[in-house]
Design an enzyme around this catalytic site. Structure first.
Site, PDB file in Angstrom:
ATOM      1  N   HIS A 117       7.031  -7.445  -0.715  1.00 29.83           N
ATOM      2  CA  HIS A 117       5.893  -8.127  -1.766  1.00 29.83           C
ATOM      3  C   HIS A 117       5.536  -6.879  -2.861  1.00 29.83           C
ATOM      4  O   HIS A 117       4.619  -7.031  -3.574  1.00 29.83           O
ATOM      5  CB  HIS A 117       4.653  -8.547  -1.082  1.00 29.83           C
ATOM      6  CG  HIS A 117       4.896  -9.824  -0.184  1.00 29.83           C
ATOM      7  ND1 HIS A 117       4.147 -10.204   0.716  1.00 29.83           N
ATOM      8  CD2 HIS A 117       6.089 -10.616  -0.125  1.00 29.83           C
ATOM      9  CE1 HIS A 117       4.804 -11.219   1.258  1.00 29.83           C
ATOM     10  NE2 HIS A 117       5.801 -11.730   0.785  1.00 29.83           N
ATOM     11  N   SER A 160       1.231 -11.881  10.581  1.00 31.96           N
ATOM     12  CA  SER A 160       0.900 -13.294  11.036  1.00 31.96           C
ATOM     13  C   SER A 160       2.119 -14.208  11.040  1.00 31.96           C
ATOM     14  O   SER A 160       1.887 -15.390  11.563  1.00 31.96           O
ATOM     15  CB  SER A 160      -0.222 -14.056  10.311  1.00 31.96           C
ATOM     16  OG  SER A 160       0.139 -14.130   9.049  1.00 31.96           O
ATOM     17  N   CYS A 177       9.693  -5.012 -14.588  1.00 33.13           N
ATOM     18  CA  CYS A 177      10.240  -5.765 -15.667  1.00 33.13           C
ATOM     19  C   CYS A 177      10.619  -7.085 -15.192  1.00 33.13           C
ATOM     20  O   CYS A 177      11.666  -6.941 -14.174  1.00 33.13           O
ATOM     21  CB  CYS A 177      11.319  -5.070 -16.550  1.00 33.13           C
ATOM     22  SG  CYS A 177      12.049  -6.250 -17.668  1.00 33.13           S
ATOM     23  N   ASN A 209       1.634  -7.001  17.669  1.00 33.19           N
ATOM     24  CA  ASN A 209       0.670  -7.801  17.188  1.00 33.19           C
ATOM     25  C   ASN A 209      -0.718  -8.049  18.038  1.00 33.19           C
ATOM     26  O   ASN A 209      -0.752  -8.252  19.041  1.00 33.19           O
ATOM     27  CB  ASN A 209       1.184  -9.220  16.644  1.00 33.19           C
ATOM     28  CG  ASN A 209       0.476  -9.708  15.328  1.00 33.19           C
ATOM     29  OD1 ASN A 209       0.513  -8.757  14.342  1.00 33.19           O
ATOM     30  ND2 ASN A 209      -0.285 -10.673  15.377  1.00 33.19           N
ATOM     31  N   ASP A 229       0.712  -1.134   0.004  1.00 27.88           N
ATOM     32  CA  ASP A 229      -0.086   0.015   0.180  1.00 27.88           C
ATOM     33  C   ASP A 229       0.733   1.396  -0.090  1.00 27.88           C
ATOM     34  O   ASP A 229       0.184   2.378  -0.153  1.00 27.88           O
ATOM     35  CB  ASP A 229      -0.981   0.145   1.305  1.00 27.88           C
ATOM     36  CG  ASP A 229      -0.336  -0.116   2.668  1.00 27.88           C
ATOM     37  OD1 ASP A 229      -0.684  -0.823   3.443  1.00 27.88           O
ATOM     38  OD2 ASP A 229       0.840   0.324   2.638  1.00 27.88           O
TER      39      ASP A 229
HETATM   40  N1  APR Z   1      -2.581  -3.914  15.201  1.00 34.20           N
HETATM   41  C1  APR Z   1      -1.713  -5.041  15.409  1.00 34.20           C
HETATM   42  N2  APR Z   1      -2.143  -6.301  14.769  1.00 34.20           N
HETATM   43  C2  APR Z   1      -3.208  -6.303  13.914  1.00 34.20           C
HETATM   44  C3  APR Z   1      -3.989  -5.253  13.605  1.00 34.20           C
HETATM   45  C4  APR Z   1      -3.748  -4.055  14.287  1.00 34.20           C
HETATM   46  N3  APR Z   1      -4.573  -3.183  14.211  1.00 34.20           N
HETATM   47  N4  APR Z   1      -4.932  -5.578  12.739  1.00 34.20           N
HETATM   48  C5  APR Z   1      -4.669  -7.162  12.480  1.00 34.20           C
HETATM   49  N5  APR Z   1      -3.534  -7.393  13.179  1.00 34.20           N
HETATM   50  C6  APR Z   1      -2.833  -8.820  12.934  1.00 34.20           C
HETATM   51  C7  APR Z   1      -3.597  -9.740  12.604  1.00 34.20           C
HETATM   52  O1  APR Z   1      -4.133 -10.410  13.826  1.00 34.20           O
HETATM   53  C8  APR Z   1      -2.544 -10.720  12.101  1.00 34.20           C
HETATM   54  O2  APR Z   1      -2.110 -11.420  13.153  1.00 34.20           O
HETATM   55  O3  APR Z   1      -1.967  -8.742  11.986  1.00 34.20           O
HETATM   56  C9  APR Z   1      -1.703  -9.768  11.580  1.00 34.20           C
HETATM   57  C10 APR Z   1      -2.045  -9.911   9.876  1.00 34.20           C
HETATM   58  O4  APR Z   1      -1.635 -11.112   9.319  1.00 34.20           O
HETATM   59  P1  APR Z   1      -2.043 -11.397   7.966  1.00 34.20           P
HETATM   60  O5  APR Z   1      -3.383 -10.934   7.585  1.00 34.20           O
HETATM   61  O6  APR Z   1      -1.646 -12.770   7.654  1.00 34.20           O
HETATM   62  O7  APR Z   1      -1.113 -10.493   7.172  1.00 34.20           O
HETATM   63  P2  APR Z   1       0.436 -10.421   6.760  1.00 34.20           P
HETATM   64  O8  APR Z   1       0.973 -11.411   7.647  1.00 34.20           O
HETATM   65  O9  APR Z   1       0.817  -9.220   6.125  1.00 34.20           O
HETATM   66  O10 APR Z   1       0.220 -11.542   5.356  1.00 34.20           O
HETATM   67  C11 APR Z   1       1.367 -11.973   4.847  1.00 34.20           C
HETATM   68  O11 APR Z   1       0.153 -13.079   3.098  1.00 34.20           O
HETATM   69  O12 APR Z   1      -1.363 -12.894   1.214  1.00 34.20           O
HETATM   70  C12 APR Z   1      -0.022 -12.469   1.695  1.00 34.20           C
HETATM   71  O13 APR Z   1       1.113 -10.945   0.218  1.00 34.20           O
HETATM   72  C13 APR Z   1       0.243 -11.028   1.227  1.00 34.20           C
HETATM   73  O14 APR Z   1       1.800  -9.753   2.186  1.00 34.20           O
HETATM   74  C14 APR Z   1       0.668 -10.643   2.510  1.00 34.20           C
HETATM   75  C15 APR Z   1       1.137 -11.964   3.261  1.00 34.20           C
END
Ligand code: APR
Length: 272
Positions: A129, A199, A137, A238, A114
């Protein structure tokens, strides 16, 4: 929570080379849904997740069809990109930018596409990512702003002749070599890693904390000894515990919202 915030501020103040690793949990307070949280894009739409796993293959087999789909996308992926373009940084992004300005954070390695870290003022940002704001390219690695790329002909082509792709890294797509190498160097060289809003289940990104925590020493051919590095601090911020928490890769988890906790850590540092 308060004692952990004070502990994190102290650890940061004493660090020599701190970096941050971030995920979608940084941007949920900017109204961009995460992927695997309770209202995550993949949590609520398994079909969209399955489609996401096929997107890179479509690009390789039929780049024209990939571009037509990507440009015309409705549904999760298209709406998701729209949400991203409207989004604004939140206090969590600004807190990391301030830590960098204070000289306490050397780099942010983000999984987020983003661009909100840069919008918040962070200078050294590795977009692991990729980003919705660029076209890349896949052969020579050059990156272009969207306005530099003509979409009259699909797929668009690079000056080197290869097909161009949006910079977003899809599942099964290799991480761009420049970002991969720089990120590994940062992970191996840091003495503090602040892991915010991820996560930690997607590889190879999820390897970075393990690279910081463990080192492998070759005793002799065939026998490597894995050592637990105690001279690095790994802190998670987190909403939920992650495999890094459960496996003891991180030293501690400050459980809660990045947009609330990170500004509190900066506040503690300013008081010191
Ligand atoms: N504050 C703290 N933690 C948060 C908040 C917040 N406001 N909102 C969500 N979370 C936590 C969620 O509980 C989760 O553990 O952030 C984590 C987000 O995990 P994901 O949704 O799996 O996102 P991410 O880890 O960035 O995913 C990795 O997966 O789909 C692919 O390419 C995509 O970059 C992404 C990658």
């Amino acid at each position: 929570m308060e004692s952990l915030i004070k502990r994190a501020a102290k650890d940061l103040a004493e660090s020599k080379y701190a970096i941050a690793l971030t995920g979608a949990g940084m941007s949920t307070e900017s109204e961009i849904p995460d992927f695997r949280g309770p209202k995550g894009i993949w949590t609520t739409n398994k079909e969209a997740e399955a489609k996401a796993y096929q997107r890179y293959e479509l690009f390789l087999n039929n780049p024209r069809a990939y571009w037509e789909e990507m440009l015309g996308l409705q549904g999760t992926y298209g709406t998701f990109h729209e949400q991203i373009r409207q989004a604004k940084p939140n206090p969590g992004h600004y807190a990391l930018a301030e830590l960098e300005a204070l000289g306490l954070l050397k780099c942010v390695i983000t999984q987020n596409i983003d661009g909100l870290h840069k919008k918040a003022g962070s200078k050294r940002v590795l977009e692991y990512h990729g980003s919705v704001n660029a076209v890349r390219c896949i052969s020579c690695g050059s990156r272009f702003a969207w306005e530099e790329v003509s979409l009259d002909e699909l797929p668009p082509r690079c000056k080197c002749g290869a097909v161009l792709k949006d910079d977003v890294v899809h599942f099964k797509e290799p991480i761009p070599l420049d970002v991969m190498e720089e990120s590994e160097k940062e992970a191996l060289g840091c003495d503090l890693m602040l892991i915010c809003g991820t996560s930690a289940v997607v590889y190879p990104f999820a390897n970075l904390p393990r690279m910081a925590r463990f080192h492998t020493r070759r005793l002799f051919a065939g026998l490597d000894v894995v050592g637990y590095k105690t001279n690095v601090k790994i802190i998670e911020v987190n909403a939920d515990p992650t495999p890094l928490t459960h496996e003891g890769v991180s030293d501690y988890l400050i459980q809660g919202k990045t947009g609330e906790i990170l500004p509190r850590i900066v506040e503690e540092l300013r008081k010191a």
